[in-house]
Write an enzyme that holds these catalytic residues in place. Structure first.
Site, short mmCIF file in Angstrom:
data_model
loop_
_atom_site.label_atom_id
_atom_site.label_comp_id
_atom_site.label_asym_id
_atom_site.label_seq_id
_atom_site.Cartn_x
_atom_site.Cartn_y
_atom_site.Cartn_z
N GLN A 1 7.14 -2.13 -6.46
CA GLN A 1 5.86 -1.41 -6.53
C GLN A 1 5.53 -1.08 -7.99
O GLN A 1 4.41 -1.31 -8.46
CB GLN A 1 5.95 -0.12 -5.70
CG GLN A 1 4.67 0.68 -5.71
CD GLN A 1 3.53 -0.06 -5.03
OE1 GLN A 1 3.67 -0.51 -3.90
NE2 GLN A 1 2.41 -0.21 -5.71
N CYS B 1 0.11 3.55 -4.03
CA CYS B 1 0.89 2.38 -3.62
C CYS B 1 0.51 1.89 -2.22
O CYS B 1 0.80 0.75 -1.89
CB CYS B 1 2.38 2.70 -3.69
SG CYS B 1 2.83 4.12 -2.67
N ARG C 1 14.56 -4.33 2.34
CA ARG C 1 14.05 -2.96 2.50
C ARG C 1 14.98 -2.25 3.47
O ARG C 1 15.21 -2.73 4.58
CB ARG C 1 12.62 -2.97 3.03
CG ARG C 1 12.14 -1.60 3.44
CD ARG C 1 10.67 -1.52 3.70
NE ARG C 1 9.91 -1.67 2.47
CZ ARG C 1 8.61 -1.39 2.36
NH1 ARG C 1 7.93 -0.97 3.41
NH2 ARG C 1 7.99 -1.55 1.22
N ARG D 1 0.93 -6.83 -6.24
CA ARG D 1 2.29 -6.98 -5.70
C ARG D 1 2.65 -8.47 -5.67
O ARG D 1 3.75 -8.87 -6.02
CB ARG D 1 2.37 -6.40 -4.28
CG ARG D 1 2.15 -4.90 -4.15
CD ARG D 1 3.27 -4.10 -4.78
NE ARG D 1 4.56 -4.46 -4.26
CZ ARG D 1 5.12 -3.92 -3.16
NH1 ARG D 1 4.50 -2.97 -2.50
NH2 ARG D 1 6.32 -4.30 -2.76
N HIS E 1 11.68 2.05 -5.57
CA HIS E 1 10.71 1.02 -5.14
C HIS E 1 10.27 0.24 -6.39
O HIS E 1 9.10 0.29 -6.79
CB HIS E 1 9.53 1.68 -4.43
CG HIS E 1 8.71 0.73 -3.60
ND1 HIS E 1 9.05 -0.60 -3.42
CD2 HIS E 1 7.56 0.93 -2.89
CE1 HIS E 1 8.14 -1.17 -2.64
NE2 HIS E 1 7.23 -0.28 -2.31
N ASP F 1 0.99 9.16 -3.86
CA ASP F 1 1.74 8.48 -2.78
C ASP F 1 1.77 9.44 -1.59
O ASP F 1 1.47 10.63 -1.71
CB ASP F 1 3.17 8.13 -3.25
CG ASP F 1 3.96 7.34 -2.20
OD1 ASP F 1 3.35 6.83 -1.24
OD2 ASP F 1 5.21 7.24 -2.34
N1 CP Z 1 3.38 -0.21 -0.99
C1 CP Z 1 4.21 -0.78 -0.10
O1 CP Z 1 5.38 -1.03 -0.37
O2 CP Z 1 3.63 -1.07 1.10
P1 CP Z 1 4.38 -1.58 2.42
O3 CP Z 1 5.20 -0.41 2.92
O4 CP Z 1 3.28 -1.94 3.35
O5 CP Z 1 5.25 -2.74 2.07
N1 NVA Z 2 7.11 6.66 -0.59
C1 NVA Z 2 6.67 5.79 0.47
C2 NVA Z 2 6.24 4.48 -0.09
C3 NVA Z 2 5.71 3.51 0.92
C4 NVA Z 2 5.35 2.19 0.30
C5 NVA Z 2 7.80 5.61 1.48
O1 NVA Z 2 8.96 5.52 1.07
O2 NVA Z 2 7.53 5.58 2.67
#
Ligand code: CP
Ligand code: NVA
Length: 296
Positions: free
Chosen positions: A136, A255, A106, A283, A133, A215
């Site tokens: 997700q 999400c 990430r 997930r 993502h 989201d």
């Molecule tokens: N939805 C998701 O990716 O959650 P986190 O940011 O907690 O990993």
């Molecule tokens: N769009 C959000 C998703 C978090 C899981 C972000 O990037 O923060």
């Protein structure tokens, strides 16, 4: 059979056949979770989980998923690695490839993840970047599959910021044969042509949809614009009134993390049409199937 996919960065790496096989496998893994016969397909393998940004679901579901498949997860925060002192992402990829059998990352930079994937000699999975993502979206498709059976022809409406989650839904939804509609205000629209319908009108996107997706309005890295975003995105709240225009059987997806009262109301998030908690659980199952495909 040669393995076609070696990484998951944008979601475009998977074709429909692979995606369907992955979802089938995820359902099997979900059903057999905890059984004595549950597979140990990552036995003897280690997976680095590199988090340069906060995470609850992605981190925990990958860590548990690797362990349940008999592998060793190694969670690494960016700020505890030499990355934080200027070691390059390329050298990090070279070294990790000598130690582990797969890398999940990430990052706040799509370029960095692209470089890591180019240099790494082991499979790389995007655990969220500003643009994508895909993990997700895999869980989201699994949730739709559980609720509705076949994916082809389903209609999914994403309402809000045209962000990483929206893009991954558009990419993987199209592969699955889903009609993905996106409603976003000007300035927050997704790349043209990616979704089946790209509109500024939430009601038009939601009309007859099988799933309505929300989201956050302020993604990680966008905090400086938080106030401007809350104003621009205020008409894009997923609430009971908006959901009334969807199909009778429609579910609500998010999400997470959620901000009840902003992008989704508490009434919808915790209400009877919410599939959000199954979606979060999924997930784990979807990523276990992905790990088997890439690392097993
Ligand atoms: N939805 C998701 O990716 O959650 P986190 O940011 O907690 O990993
Ligand atoms: N769009 C959000 C998703 C978090 C899981 C972000 O990037 O923060």
């Amino acid at each position: 059979m040669p393995r076609l996919t070696r990484q998951l960065i944008t979601g475009e790496e998977l074709d429909r056949r692979e995606l369907e096989a992955l979802l089938d496998r995820a359902l099997e893994l979900k059903a057999s979770r905890g059984d004595a016969s549950a597979p140990r397909s990552l036995a003897g393998r280690s997976v680095a989980l590199v988090f340069e940004r906060p995470s609850t679901r992605t981190r925990i579901s990958f860590e548990v998923g690797v362990a349940e498949l008999g592998g060793t997860p190694i969670v690494l925060r960016g700020d505890e690695m030499q990355l934080s002192r200027g070691e390059s992402i390329g050298d990090t990829a070279r070294m990790l490839s000598r130690y582990v059998h797969g890398i999940v990352i990430r990052s706040g930079s799509d370029e960095a993840v692209g470089e890591l994937a180019n240099v790494a000699e082991v499979p790389v999975v995007n655990g969220l970047t500003p643009l994508h993502h895909p993990c997700q979206a895999l869980a989201d498709l699994l949730t739709l599959r559980e609720r509705f059976g076949a994916l082809v022809g389903l209609k999914l409406a994403y309402v809000g910021d045209g962000n990483n989650v929206a893009r991954s839904l558009a990419i993987l939804g199209r592969t699955a044969g889903i009609e993905v509609r996106i409603a976003s205000p000007d300035g927050y629209r997704l790349d043209p042509g990616l979704a089946a319908l790209d509109t500024e009108d939430p009601k038009a996107a939601v009309a007859g949809a099988d799933a309505v997706y929300a989201d956050v309005w302020v993604s990680m890295g966008a905090e400086a614009d938080a106030e401007v975003r809350r104003v621009a995105l205020a008409p894009y709240q997923v609430n009971t009134e908006l959901l009334a225009g969807a199909a009778d059987r429609a579910i609500a997806l998010h999400c997470l993390p959620a901000h009840p009262g902003e992008e989704i109301t508490a009434e919808v998030l915790y209400g009877p049409r919410s599939a959000v908690w199954d979606q979060a659980e999924n997930r784990l199952h979807a990523q276990k199937a992905l790990l088997e495909l890439l690392v097993g």
